[in-house]
Motif scaffolding. Structure first.
Motif, short mmCIF file in Angstrom:
data_model
loop_
_atom_site.label_atom_id
_atom_site.label_comp_id
_atom_site.label_asym_id
_atom_site.label_seq_id
_atom_site.Cartn_x
_atom_site.Cartn_y
_atom_site.Cartn_z
N CYS A 154 0.83 -1.21 0.00
CA CYS A 154 0.00 0.00 0.00
C CYS A 154 0.87 1.26 0.00
CB CYS A 154 -0.92 0.01 1.21
SG CYS A 154 -2.18 -1.29 1.22
N LEU A 155 1.92 1.24 0.81
CA LEU A 155 2.81 2.40 0.88
C LEU A 155 3.51 2.63 -0.46
CD1 LEU A 155 4.27 4.65 2.39
CD2 LEU A 155 5.87 2.94 3.26
N MET A 156 4.00 1.56 -1.08
CA MET A 156 4.64 1.71 -2.39
C MET A 156 3.66 2.25 -3.43
SD MET A 156 7.35 -1.47 -2.80
CE MET A 156 6.15 -2.78 -2.55
N SER A 157 2.42 1.79 -3.35
CA SER A 157 1.40 2.27 -4.29
C SER A 157 1.21 3.77 -4.17
CB SER A 157 0.07 1.55 -4.03
OG SER A 157 0.20 0.16 -4.19
N ILE A 158 1.23 4.25 -2.91
CA ILE A 158 1.07 5.68 -2.67
C ILE A 158 2.30 6.46 -3.12
CG2 ILE A 158 0.89 7.42 -0.83
CD1 ILE A 158 -0.87 5.35 0.68
N LEU A 159 3.48 6.01 -2.72
CA LEU A 159 4.70 6.74 -3.04
C LEU A 159 4.97 6.77 -4.54
CD1 LEU A 159 7.11 5.63 -0.17
CD2 LEU A 159 5.77 7.73 -0.36
N ALA A 160 4.54 5.74 -5.25
CA ALA A 160 4.73 5.72 -6.70
C ALA A 160 3.99 6.88 -7.36
CB ALA A 160 4.24 4.40 -7.28
N MET A 161 2.92 7.35 -6.72
CA MET A 161 2.13 8.46 -7.27
C MET A 161 2.68 9.83 -6.91
SD MET A 161 -1.61 6.79 -6.46
CE MET A 161 -2.57 8.11 -7.21
N ARG A 162 3.67 9.86 -6.00
CA ARG A 162 4.34 11.09 -5.58
C ARG A 162 3.36 12.17 -5.08
NH1 ARG A 162 9.05 11.80 -10.23
NH2 ARG A 162 10.02 9.75 -9.89
N PRO A 163 2.56 11.83 -4.09
CA PRO A 163 1.63 12.84 -3.55
C PRO A 163 2.37 13.89 -2.75
CG PRO A 163 1.59 10.89 -2.18
CD PRO A 163 2.47 10.56 -3.35
N GLN A 164 1.76 15.06 -2.61
CA GLN A 164 2.33 16.11 -1.77
C GLN A 164 2.03 15.88 -0.30
OE1 GLN A 164 0.42 19.37 -4.22
NE2 GLN A 164 2.39 20.32 -3.80
#
Length: 249
Positions: A154-164
């Motif tokens: 889940c964390l990798m999925s989020i970080l891959a999107m580079r959110p602010q």
């Protein structure tokens, strides 16, 4: 402070104005106003205090009855495209977040939501797996993974999107100490503002700012040390009472 400088460089300002939300006649959030640009912000409170609802409102997943939540001037609940690009949220239970059977599909989904082509999304998946030393997870099924490994997906999925902004809704609960420490290292290295919701004061001691939520309101807001000290003292006072009528759900 170092974290504040990071937030300023990224141009991040979270602005919540008079946010209130009621469900089935019960007030969950009551007039919450916060303006924050710190890189690391903690949120503490008892079960049922409104913490998780606040997380969903910040991420644009729930629309408040009153007030607004803006990130960089954009209303998260009313601009879902901007919310997808700007905010990631990590829930307590990864099984409530994961929707695809394989690691690749789960990570690629968010990238496709951002408008990436199939080839671009596949490259993004390869890159984030390599960054975390998990290239061997390519094509792997998610269901046999441990709880901590699923949380990492889940964390990798989020970080891959580079959110602010990344909102953490008690994602470390139920994990053993080594897994918590490892995931926190990954989170602390993220080039994003973190809003970390937890019932455990120890997790937030090094944060720049802490909000204490009680009965849907901000009970205290300030530097971590005094807010956490006051919160801990109140929890110990309540825990020492013989009257169980105040037990949280």
């Amino acid at each position: 402070m170092r974290g504040r400088g990071k937030a300023a460089r990224l141009g991040i300002t979270l602005d919540m104005t008079d946010v209130s939300l009621t469900r089935e006649g019960c007030a969950i959030l009551r007039g919450i106003s916060v303006r924050a640009d710190e890189a690391r912000i903690g949120v503490v409170g008892r079960n049922g205090s409104g913490k998780s609802t606040l997380a969903r409102v910040i991420a644009g997943l729930e629309l408040p009855d009153e007030g607004r939540v803006r990130l960089g001037g954009t209303d998260m609940a009313r601009d879902r495209r901007a919310a997808i690009r700007t905010v990631g949220i990590l829930f307590q239970n990864p099984d409530h977040q994961i929707i695809f059977p394989t690691v690749d599909e789960e990570i690629a989904f968010g990238l496709r939501q951002l408008g990436r082509t199939v080839a671009e999304a596949a490259e993004g998946v390869r890159a984030i797996l390599a960054r975390f030393g998990k290239a061997h997870w390519a094509g792997a099924a998610i269901h046999p993974l441990s709880q901590g490994q699923k949380q990492l997906v889940c964390l990798m999925s989020i970080l891959a999107m580079r959110p602010q902004l990344i909102v953490l809704d008690e994602p470390l609960s139920g994990l053993d100490i080594p897994t918590r420490m490892q995931l926190m290292r990954y989170l602390e290295s993220a080039e994003a503002q973190l809003i970390h919701i937890s019932h455990d004061p120890d997790v937030l001691r090094d944060y720049e700012r802490v909000l204490w939520i009680a009965d849907g309101r901000i009970a205290q807001d300030g530097a971590a040390a005094p807010v956490l000290a006051a919160f801990t003292a109140e929890m110990e006072r309540l825990g020492g009472m013989d009257d169980i009528a105040d037990l949280a759900g």
